[in-house]
Design a protein around this motif. Sequence first.
Motif, PDB file in Angstrom:
ATOM      1  N   SER A  23      48.627  35.202  33.500  1.00  0.00           N
ATOM      2  CA  SER A  23      49.888  35.218  34.243  1.00  0.00           C
ATOM      3  C   SER A  23      50.000  36.372  35.239  1.00  0.00           C
ATOM      4  CB  SER A  23      51.068  35.263  33.269  1.00  0.00           C
ATOM      5  OG  SER A  23      51.003  36.406  32.434  1.00  0.00           O
ATOM      6  N   LEU A  24      49.159  37.392  35.114  1.00  0.00           N
ATOM      7  CA  LEU A  24      49.231  38.526  36.038  1.00  0.00           C
ATOM      8  C   LEU A  24      48.639  38.175  37.407  1.00  0.00           C
ATOM      9  CD1 LEU A  24      50.161  41.463  36.242  1.00  0.00           C
ATOM     10  CD2 LEU A  24      47.909  42.179  35.421  1.00  0.00           C
ATOM     11  N   TYR A  25      47.673  37.283  37.439  1.00  0.00           N
ATOM     12  CA  TYR A  25      46.975  36.994  38.694  1.00  0.00           C
ATOM     13  C   TYR A  25      47.869  36.328  39.743  1.00  0.00           C
ATOM     14  CZ  TYR A  25      42.741  38.275  36.175  1.00  0.00           C
ATOM     15  OH  TYR A  25      41.794  38.969  35.470  1.00  0.00           O
ATOM     16  N   PRO A  26      48.661  35.306  39.408  1.00  0.00           N
ATOM     17  CA  PRO A  26      49.553  34.738  40.438  1.00  0.00           C
ATOM     18  C   PRO A  26      50.539  35.768  40.986  1.00  0.00           C
ATOM     19  CG  PRO A  26      49.355  33.245  38.574  1.00  0.00           C
ATOM     20  CD  PRO A  26      48.713  34.528  38.159  1.00  0.00           C
ATOM     21  N   ARG A  27      51.018  36.672  40.137  1.00  0.00           N
ATOM     22  CA  ARG A  27      51.940  37.710  40.610  1.00  0.00           C
ATOM     23  C   ARG A  27      51.252  38.612  41.624  1.00  0.00           C
ATOM     24  NH1 ARG A  27      56.296  39.589  36.182  1.00  0.00           N
ATOM     25  NH2 ARG A  27      56.535  37.623  35.067  1.00  0.00           N
ATOM     26  N   LEU A  28      50.005  38.949  41.336  1.00  0.00           N
ATOM     27  CA  LEU A  28      49.224  39.786  42.248  1.00  0.00           C
ATOM     28  C   LEU A  28      49.103  39.104  43.612  1.00  0.00           C
ATOM     29  CD1 LEU A  28      47.189  42.195  42.725  1.00  0.00           C
ATOM     30  CD2 LEU A  28      45.422  40.636  41.898  1.00  0.00           C
ATOM     31  N   CYS A  29      48.750  37.834  43.611  1.00  0.00           N
ATOM     32  CA  CYS A  29      48.562  37.110  44.874  1.00  0.00           C
ATOM     33  C   CYS A  29      49.877  36.960  45.637  1.00  0.00           C
ATOM     34  CB  CYS A  29      47.934  35.745  44.602  1.00  0.00           C
ATOM     35  SG  CYS A  29      46.254  35.843  43.920  1.00  0.00           S
ATOM     36  N   ARG A  30      50.964  36.689  44.914  1.00  0.00           N
ATOM     37  CA  ARG A  30      52.264  36.578  45.584  1.00  0.00           C
ATOM     38  C   ARG A  30      52.677  37.907  46.198  1.00  0.00           C
ATOM     39  NH1 ARG A  30      53.644  33.349  41.031  1.00  0.00           N
ATOM     40  NH2 ARG A  30      54.730  35.108  40.078  1.00  0.00           N
ATOM     41  N   HIS A  31      52.438  38.995  45.468  1.00  0.00           N
ATOM     42  CA  HIS A  31      52.849  40.316  45.950  1.00  0.00           C
ATOM     43  C   HIS A  31      52.163  40.653  47.269  1.00  0.00           C
ATOM     44  CE1 HIS A  31      54.201  44.504  45.638  1.00  0.00           C
ATOM     45  NE2 HIS A  31      53.000  44.838  46.074  1.00  0.00           N
ATOM     46  N   HIS A  61      38.142  39.364  41.995  1.00  0.00           N
ATOM     47  CA  HIS A  61      38.515  40.242  40.888  1.00  0.00           C
ATOM     48  C   HIS A  61      37.259  40.683  40.150  1.00  0.00           C
ATOM     49  CE1 HIS A  61      40.737  42.108  37.662  1.00  0.00           C
ATOM     50  NE2 HIS A  61      39.971  41.459  36.795  1.00  0.00           N
ATOM     51  N   VAL A  62      37.180  41.980  39.855  1.00  0.00           N
ATOM     52  CA  VAL A  62      36.022  42.569  39.187  1.00  0.00           C
ATOM     53  C   VAL A  62      36.481  43.257  37.907  1.00  0.00           C
ATOM     54  CG1 VAL A  62      34.098  44.199  39.399  1.00  0.00           C
ATOM     55  CG2 VAL A  62      34.934  42.984  41.431  1.00  0.00           C
ATOM     56  N   ASP A 121      39.492  45.936  37.723  1.00  0.00           N
ATOM     57  CA  ASP A 121      39.935  46.413  36.411  1.00  0.00           C
ATOM     58  C   ASP A 121      39.759  47.931  36.329  1.00  0.00           C
ATOM     59  OD1 ASP A 121      40.560  46.317  33.585  1.00  0.00           O
ATOM     60  OD2 ASP A 121      38.409  46.491  33.213  1.00  0.00           O
ATOM     61  N   VAL A 122      40.494  48.562  35.431  1.00  0.00           N
ATOM     62  CA  VAL A 122      40.438  50.020  35.303  1.00  0.00           C
ATOM     63  C   VAL A 122      39.503  50.439  34.173  1.00  0.00           C
ATOM     64  CG1 VAL A 122      41.780  52.122  34.916  1.00  0.00           C
ATOM     65  CG2 VAL A 122      42.749  50.268  36.275  1.00  0.00           C
ATOM     66  N   PHE A 123      39.934  50.248  32.924  1.00  0.00           N
ATOM     67  CA  PHE A 123      39.193  50.799  31.789  1.00  0.00           C
ATOM     68  C   PHE A 123      37.930  49.998  31.506  1.00  0.00           C
ATOM     69  CE2 PHE A 123      43.633  52.094  31.138  1.00  0.00           C
ATOM     70  CZ  PHE A 123      43.440  53.474  31.236  1.00  0.00           C
ATOM     71  N   ASP A 124      36.823  50.707  31.428  1.00  0.00           N
ATOM     72  CA  ASP A 124      35.477  50.167  31.247  1.00  0.00           C
ATOM     73  C   ASP A 124      34.965  49.444  32.489  1.00  0.00           C
ATOM     74  OD1 ASP A 124      34.833  51.151  28.678  1.00  0.00           O
ATOM     75  OD2 ASP A 124      36.187  49.676  27.808  1.00  0.00           O
ATOM     76  N   ALA A 177      40.723  34.843  35.414  1.00  0.00           N
ATOM     77  CA  ALA A 177      40.783  35.033  36.869  1.00  0.00           C
ATOM     78  C   ALA A 177      40.290  33.791  37.583  1.00  0.00           C
ATOM     79  CB  ALA A 177      39.965  36.257  37.274  1.00  0.00           C
ATOM     80  N   ALA A 178      39.159  33.241  37.117  1.00  0.00           N
ATOM     81  CA  ALA A 178      38.611  32.036  37.741  1.00  0.00           C
ATOM     82  C   ALA A 178      39.564  30.849  37.584  1.00  0.00           C
ATOM     83  CB  ALA A 178      37.254  31.715  37.131  1.00  0.00           C
ATOM     84  N   ALA A 179      40.208  30.746  36.422  1.00  0.00           N
ATOM     85  CA  ALA A 179      41.141  29.638  36.180  1.00  0.00           C
ATOM     86  C   ALA A 179      42.336  29.688  37.122  1.00  0.00           C
ATOM     87  CB  ALA A 179      41.619  29.670  34.731  1.00  0.00           C
ATOM     88  N   ASN A 180      42.640  30.891  37.640  1.00  0.00           N
ATOM     89  CA  ASN A 180      43.751  31.034  38.577  1.00  0.00           C
ATOM     90  C   ASN A 180      43.301  31.057  40.029  1.00  0.00           C
ATOM     91  OD1 ASN A 180      46.599  31.584  37.245  1.00  0.00           O
ATOM     92  ND2 ASN A 180      45.047  32.428  35.874  1.00  0.00           N
ATOM     93  N   GLY A 181      42.045  30.671  40.268  1.00  0.00           N
ATOM     94  CA  GLY A 181      41.574  30.475  41.628  1.00  0.00           C
ATOM     95  C   GLY A 181      40.925  31.663  42.289  1.00  0.00           C
ATOM     96  N   LEU A 182      40.830  32.812  41.588  1.00  0.00           N
ATOM     97  CA  LEU A 182      40.187  33.990  42.154  1.00  0.00           C
ATOM     98  C   LEU A 182      38.667  33.876  41.977  1.00  0.00           C
ATOM     99  CD1 LEU A 182      43.186  34.861  41.286  1.00  0.00           C
ATOM    100  CD2 LEU A 182      42.292  37.192  41.352  1.00  0.00           C
ATOM    101  N   ALA A 183      37.921  34.534  42.842  1.00  0.00           N
ATOM    102  CA  ALA A 183      36.479  34.656  42.642  1.00  0.00           C
ATOM    103  C   ALA A 183      36.257  35.799  41.654  1.00  0.00           C
ATOM    104  CB  ALA A 183      35.775  34.944  43.965  1.00  0.00           C
ATOM    105  N   ALA A 184      35.815  35.483  40.452  1.00  0.00           N
ATOM    106  CA  ALA A 184      35.730  36.464  39.372  1.00  0.00           C
ATOM    107  C   ALA A 184      34.307  36.948  39.195  1.00  0.00           C
ATOM    108  CB  ALA A 184      36.248  35.863  38.069  1.00  0.00           C
ATOM    109  N   LYS A 185      34.137  38.280  39.139  1.00  0.00           N
ATOM    110  CA  LYS A 185      32.844  38.913  38.927  1.00  0.00           C
ATOM    111  C   LYS A 185      32.960  39.820  37.699  1.00  0.00           C
ATOM    112  CE  LYS A 185      31.880  37.488  43.227  1.00  0.00           C
ATOM    113  NZ  LYS A 185      30.927  36.425  43.562  1.00  0.00           N
ATOM    114  N   VAL A 186      32.150  39.561  36.688  1.00  0.00           N
ATOM    115  CA  VAL A 186      32.206  40.330  35.438  1.00  0.00           C
ATOM    116  C   VAL A 186      30.966  41.207  35.320  1.00  0.00           C
ATOM    117  CG1 VAL A 186      32.222  40.185  32.913  1.00  0.00           C
ATOM    118  CG2 VAL A 186      33.639  38.632  34.265  1.00  0.00           C
ATOM    119  N   ILE A 187      31.217  42.514  35.157  1.00  0.00           N
ATOM    120  CA  ILE A 187      30.134  43.483  34.938  1.00  0.00           C
ATOM    121  C   ILE A 187      30.361  44.103  33.563  1.00  0.00           C
ATOM    122  CG2 ILE A 187      28.874  45.466  35.834  1.00  0.00           C
ATOM    123  CD1 ILE A 187      30.194  44.995  38.534  1.00  0.00           C
ATOM    124  N   PRO A 188      29.789  43.549  32.507  1.00  0.00           N
ATOM    125  CA  PRO A 188      30.044  44.074  31.159  1.00  0.00           C
ATOM    126  C   PRO A 188      29.379  45.427  30.956  1.00  0.00           C
ATOM    127  CG  PRO A 188      28.379  42.356  31.088  1.00  0.00           C
ATOM    128  CD  PRO A 188      28.866  42.402  32.508  1.00  0.00           C
TER     129      PRO A 188
END
Length: 259
Positions: free
Chosen positions: A191-199, A209-210, A33-36, A221-232
Amino acid sequence: MITPEGYETLSSASRLERSLRRGRTLPRLLSVDVFDTLLWRGTRPEFVRFGDVSVLQSRALVARGWGGASALALLRTRLAVTRQAYQRVRAEGGEVCFRQILENLCQDLALPADAVDLFEQVELDYEKTVLRPNRALALLLQRLAVPVVVTSDTPLAAARIAELMRCFHPDLPLQGVFASCQEQATKRDGSLYPRLCRHFDVDPGAVVHVGDNPLADGKMAAANGLAAKVIPRILPWRLVHGWRAGRARRRLRGQGLIP
């Protein structure tokens, strides 16, 4: 900590590194992710930043000899066209586009078409003065030597995000920029995550995904099968930002600028 939604919450870049290295192999792709996350904002809320930018845009119009639309008129119109854009997105899906907001703003105020480019550059230059790089995370990404793509829910075009990344993280070897407005697909609805993986022709399970947002960067992200790491963002920042945002909304309502 792994949440019931399937993503891991972490407190720092160093903990992220330990989490990534616990696996037998590193991921094939890191989506960040970019912002924050890679670029930190201060506690100045969005509505207040809109006001700052409106002052600068009004001055830029005068300098170009394009009339004297006041900062208040620019802010009022910016808030109105932005609200309309998000209402459309909620009804139809997709994402808000910053250029379209500026085009509508200039049309409503009878400003020259060239003012769109001027306003966009003024806002980007302003962002460069208020954003701050997350150097610890950027250094980690360089050490890992895994392909990195930045993935953002944003009205900004991918080229503008890339410009900010070159400004703040010039040594980060990016493989690409996935911006929701460009793709008309978002992280917040997944919906952005499958596009990323296809690309990148990569299985979601090979992507980490972080980000900072538990919903968009974690749960979806997790619902779309990616390993999701959240750093708030840290709790003091969240508390101050929330308080300042509430105060800004009350002031704007009192001025009749927002509902």
